[in-house]
Write an enzyme that holds these catalytic residues in place. Sequence first.
Site, PDB file in Angstrom:
ATOM      1  N   CYS A 234       0.828  -1.128  -0.174  1.00 30.30           N
ATOM      2  CA  CYS A 234      -0.127   0.152   0.072  1.00 30.30           C
ATOM      3  C   CYS A 234       0.848   1.351   0.112  1.00 30.30           C
ATOM      4  O   CYS A 234       1.779   1.118   0.389  1.00 30.30           O
ATOM      5  CB  CYS A 234      -0.796   0.011   1.333  1.00 30.30           C
ATOM      6  SG  CYS A 234      -2.114   1.375   1.480  1.00 30.30           S
ATOM      7  N   HIS A 249       3.854 -12.257   4.508  1.00 28.65           N
ATOM      8  CA  HIS A 249       4.151 -13.450   5.252  1.00 28.65           C
ATOM      9  C   HIS A 249       5.167 -14.333   4.126  1.00 28.65           C
ATOM     10  O   HIS A 249       5.030 -15.577   4.257  1.00 28.65           O
ATOM     11  CB  HIS A 249       3.149 -14.253   5.697  1.00 28.65           C
ATOM     12  CG  HIS A 249       1.758 -14.701   4.951  1.00 28.65           C
ATOM     13  ND1 HIS A 249       2.117 -15.510   3.750  1.00 28.65           N
ATOM     14  CD2 HIS A 249       0.520 -14.199   4.582  1.00 28.65           C
ATOM     15  CE1 HIS A 249       1.016 -15.660   3.068  1.00 28.65           C
ATOM     16  NE2 HIS A 249       0.178 -14.807   3.386  1.00 28.65           N
ATOM     17  N   CYS A 284      29.699 -21.182  31.552  1.00 28.65           N
ATOM     18  CA  CYS A 284      29.752 -20.963  32.809  1.00 28.65           C
ATOM     19  C   CYS A 284      28.378 -20.926  33.780  1.00 28.65           C
ATOM     20  O   CYS A 284      28.451 -20.553  35.031  1.00 28.65           O
ATOM     21  CB  CYS A 284      30.485 -19.613  33.152  1.00 28.65           C
ATOM     22  SG  CYS A 284      29.640 -18.236  33.029  1.00 28.65           S
ATOM     23  N   CYS A 294      20.606  -8.990  17.566  1.00 35.16           N
ATOM     24  CA  CYS A 294      21.632  -9.879  17.226  1.00 35.16           C
ATOM     25  C   CYS A 294      21.892 -11.209  18.018  1.00 35.16           C
ATOM     26  O   CYS A 294      21.658 -11.197  19.302  1.00 35.16           O
ATOM     27  CB  CYS A 294      22.918  -9.134  17.472  1.00 35.16           C
ATOM     28  SG  CYS A 294      24.537 -10.086  17.029  1.00 35.16           S
TER      29      CYS A 294
END
Length: 501
Positions: A234, A249, A284, A294
């Site tokens: 649009c 999509h 750890c 990211c």
Amino acid sequence: MSSDSDYFYEEEDNAEDDFYDSTHDDYDHFKEAKPEWQVDFKVLSAQTIESMLGKEITQISSILGLDTEMAIILLRYFSWNKDKTIERYMEDPEKVLVDAGIKDEFSQPKIIYVDNFECPICCVIKEKAEAFDYCGEHCYCTQCYSRYLTTKIVDEGEARNLKCPGGCKFVLNDKTVKLLVSNDVYTKYEIMHLRHFISDLANIKWCPAPNCDHAVECQLSSSTKEKLIPNVLCSCGFSFCFNCLLSDHRPVPCSILKKWIKKCSDDSETANWLSANTKECPKCQATIEKNGGCNHMTCKKCKHEFCWICLGDWKKHGTTYYECNLFNESEHSAVLDAQSRSRKQLERYLHFYTRYINHEQSIKLEHKLMEKIEKKMEEIQQTTEYSWIEVQFFKKGLTVLTECRNVLKYTYAFGYYLARNNWTLIFEENQKDLELAVECLAELLEKPLNVQELSQLKQQILDKSVYVDSRRKILVNDTAKGLFEDRWDYLPNEEGSISNV
Ligand SMILES: [Zn+2]
Ligand SMILES: [Zn+2]
Ligand SMILES: [Zn+2]
Ligand SMILES: [Zn+2]
Ligand SMILES: [Zn+2]
Ligand SMILES: [Zn+2]
């Protein structure tokens, strides 16, 4: 600065503009013909639609020799189907007029003044009352008439079937409504009719973006309907599917997406914990929070670098060993017992769901990144010689990033239902290339600002943006081509059972 370098700068800026202007268009119309799997569409403004509607009315009223107001009610009655309107009216004009609730003679609606009038609705008696009578049998004071119409239009959202409040069959015409309600309410009434008009036409749809008053016209033949994703853009910037009206999509087809959305909502409990924004460092076990889009994570405590999605070593992600997008089926054996089969199915679903939802979340986080980037851009303009136009590459880079993440997100909804064959290998290869490129671009955009390296960073972001966008086009076009050529096989079992791959 010499005139030569001035010239050089101009060229560079133009090249940037050209690239960004064409990011929405996957094909350059002047260079290549539009492929069959892309739809033609046209964006229509509210004024264009109004004039279309006006033409229909004029045509019908002249063909049938009816007053404009009568033609309007008649066309609405037949849901703007012109042929049907003409045919049925020709067959039996009197019956059609009665059925449609049209008064056979038309006169200009007028407010009348009645002496010693008692309104049957409010029961107030006035010496000289302003009143209105549409049908000739039901007369009410104008306040009551107006209140009745306003309630119908504003509260009940009714515009199509506004009848005389006396309970008779006559449908009120537009001039009457205009005479009795306020301007605001009448505008609302007109918009509702405009929307009805469009919703009765198969090849025009309103843009689903909030507050957008544009519509899109798109001709879809029934033979190609199943074979393509009719994505349109649009003029407000919203890109959506003309078929299901959901936001862009691609590359997943509507029917597959529908299944996927249902599956995700059915299994939301199982998958909910995954959407949390914290995970533990695989080395750890320190808690790590994700605050950018990211996926390259570095543990603050032990400096271990890993992938947010698969928790694997990041070193493998920048290389040809990258296979974070692939579901590892090698462990699968044909003789799994029922329990481990269903566990395997769940794992498979979670593999796709995690990646799907992660891109969605990254897009949200990158909306926040936009604010940071805007600050960065301001800072650069204040502390360096870069102009406003010269720092736009940040923003455009982020736009490309978001578009690509959106495509990647839907590749996982698609991939979940795909049966693996040679074609899906190419699909996964394209998916992997785009994943890698997108993560590189995300890292560049999130990099802390270092003014000394700015020109280098700019070039990197520009190059990466062009590259990432080209990867997106390759993936979207190849998948669409495959859909058009009926190349994809879907898993027979709705659950995407691994026993079928
Ligand atoms: Zn009254
Ligand atoms: Zn009446
Ligand atoms: Zn729009
Ligand atoms: Zn769709
Ligand atoms: Zn750690
Ligand atoms: Zn990974």
